[in-house]
Design a protein around this motif. Structure first.
Motif, PDB file in Angstrom:
ATOM      1  N   GLN A  48       0.803  -1.180   0.167  1.00  0.00           N
ATOM      2  CA  GLN A  48      -0.125   0.091  -0.060  1.00  0.00           C
ATOM      3  C   GLN A  48       0.883   1.277   0.063  1.00  0.00           C
ATOM      4  OE1 GLN A  48      -2.803  -0.217   3.103  1.00  0.00           O
ATOM      5  NE2 GLN A  48      -3.609  -2.024   2.465  1.00  0.00           N
ATOM      6  N   GLN A  49       2.055   1.132   0.558  1.00  0.00           N
ATOM      7  CA  GLN A  49       2.821   2.344   0.873  1.00  0.00           C
ATOM      8  C   GLN A  49       3.694   2.490  -0.680  1.00  0.00           C
ATOM      9  OE1 GLN A  49       2.963   4.471   2.836  1.00  0.00           O
ATOM     10  NE2 GLN A  49       1.759   3.513   4.160  1.00  0.00           N
ATOM     11  N   GLN A  50       3.692   1.566  -1.687  1.00  0.00           N
ATOM     12  CA  GLN A  50       4.543   1.576  -2.807  1.00  0.00           C
ATOM     13  C   GLN A  50       3.659   2.257  -3.907  1.00  0.00           C
ATOM     14  OE1 GLN A  50       5.668  -2.347  -3.749  1.00  0.00           O
ATOM     15  NE2 GLN A  50       6.953  -2.579  -2.060  1.00  0.00           N
ATOM     16  N   GLU A  51       2.129   2.535  -3.641  1.00  0.00           N
ATOM     17  CA  GLU A  51       1.321   2.903  -4.727  1.00  0.00           C
ATOM     18  C   GLU A  51       1.425   2.197  -6.171  1.00  0.00           C
ATOM     19  OE1 GLU A  51       1.146   7.360  -5.240  1.00  0.00           O
ATOM     20  OE2 GLU A  51       1.760   7.658  -3.165  1.00  0.00           O
ATOM     21  N   SER A  52       1.855   0.967  -5.934  1.00  0.00           N
ATOM     22  CA  SER A  52       1.666   0.029  -6.981  1.00  0.00           C
ATOM     23  C   SER A  52       0.414   0.008  -7.638  1.00  0.00           C
ATOM     24  CB  SER A  52       2.324  -1.388  -6.540  1.00  0.00           C
ATOM     25  OG  SER A  52       1.056  -1.770  -6.232  1.00  0.00           O
ATOM     26  N   SER A  53       0.385  -0.156  -8.979  1.00  0.00           N
ATOM     27  CA  SER A  53      -0.873  -0.326  -9.608  1.00  0.00           C
ATOM     28  C   SER A  53      -1.637  -1.954  -9.257  1.00  0.00           C
ATOM     29  CB  SER A  53      -0.774  -0.368 -11.440  1.00  0.00           C
ATOM     30  OG  SER A  53       0.328  -1.431 -11.664  1.00  0.00           O
ATOM     31  N   GLU A  54      -0.751  -2.352  -8.899  1.00  0.00           N
ATOM     32  CA  GLU A  54      -1.373  -4.045  -8.310  1.00  0.00           C
ATOM     33  C   GLU A  54      -2.642  -3.766  -7.554  1.00  0.00           C
ATOM     34  OE1 GLU A  54       0.365  -8.140  -6.408  1.00  0.00           O
ATOM     35  OE2 GLU A  54       1.680  -6.519  -6.737  1.00  0.00           O
ATOM     36  N   LEU A  55      -2.533  -3.112  -6.439  1.00  0.00           N
ATOM     37  CA  LEU A  55      -3.809  -3.027  -5.665  1.00  0.00           C
ATOM     38  C   LEU A  55      -4.830  -2.358  -6.186  1.00  0.00           C
ATOM     39  CD1 LEU A  55      -4.927  -3.475  -2.691  1.00  0.00           C
ATOM     40  CD2 LEU A  55      -4.077  -1.473  -2.320  1.00  0.00           C
ATOM     41  N   LEU A  56      -4.568  -1.520  -7.190  1.00  0.00           N
ATOM     42  CA  LEU A  56      -5.864  -0.609  -7.932  1.00  0.00           C
ATOM     43  C   LEU A  56      -6.015  -1.804  -8.831  1.00  0.00           C
ATOM     44  CD1 LEU A  56      -4.164   2.656  -8.652  1.00  0.00           C
ATOM     45  CD2 LEU A  56      -6.055   2.305  -7.104  1.00  0.00           C
ATOM     46  N   ASP A  57      -5.518  -2.451  -9.300  1.00  0.00           N
ATOM     47  CA  ASP A  57      -6.058  -3.340 -10.570  1.00  0.00           C
ATOM     48  C   ASP A  57      -6.687  -4.770  -9.786  1.00  0.00           C
ATOM     49  OD1 ASP A  57      -4.765  -2.145 -12.376  1.00  0.00           O
ATOM     50  OD2 ASP A  57      -3.075  -3.679 -12.770  1.00  0.00           O
TER      51      ASP A  57
END
Length: 133
Positions: A48-57
């Motif tokens: 969650q801290q990395q602001e990755s697209s993974e969680l959004l996807d």
């Protein structure tokens, strides 16, 4: 990222493709169980801290599953409780992180480094929750 986008497309399949309700239910079960695995790995505090697209996807995938399969199918899935629990715990974690960061910047939301990212995640979660109603 491309594989998660493909899963989003697969989660949109509906209509006459499924001749029997059992086929549609089996497909939904498979997608939800796979999504739960993705959610478990993408919703960690570190991710969650990395602001990755993974969680959004993954959150978009959950919202798409809810929109496509509707509550009438989802209530038949053995993993529905796990899905709802995952949605709730992810939302809680995001809200707590927002609160902690807001407190650390003494309420100045313009100084929050990850606030917009978490807000986007929470918006997707809320969209999915509304679709459940």
């Amino acid at each position: 990222h491309a594989l998660r986008q493909l899963l989003l497309l697969l989660a949109s399949l509906s209509g006459t493709m499924f001749e029997e309700e059992t086929s549609r239910l089996a497909f939904a079960t498979y997608l939800v169980e796979g999504t739960l695995k993705l959610l478990a790995t993408s919703s960690t505090p570190e991710k969650q801290q990395q602001e990755s697209s993974e969680l959004l996807d993954v959150l978009s995938l959950i919202s798409r599953l809810i929109a496509n399969f509707k509550l009438s199918i989802l209530v038949q899935l053995p993993s529905l409780v796990q899905l709802l629990t995952g949605i709730a715990s992810t939302g809680t974690s995001l809200l707590q992180a927002n609160l902690q960061e807001c407190e650390s910047v003494q309420g100045d939301i313009d100084c929050m480094e990850h606030g917009e990212y978490r807000d986007e995640c929470l918006t997707i979660l809320l969209d999915g929750a509304v679709l459940l109603c």
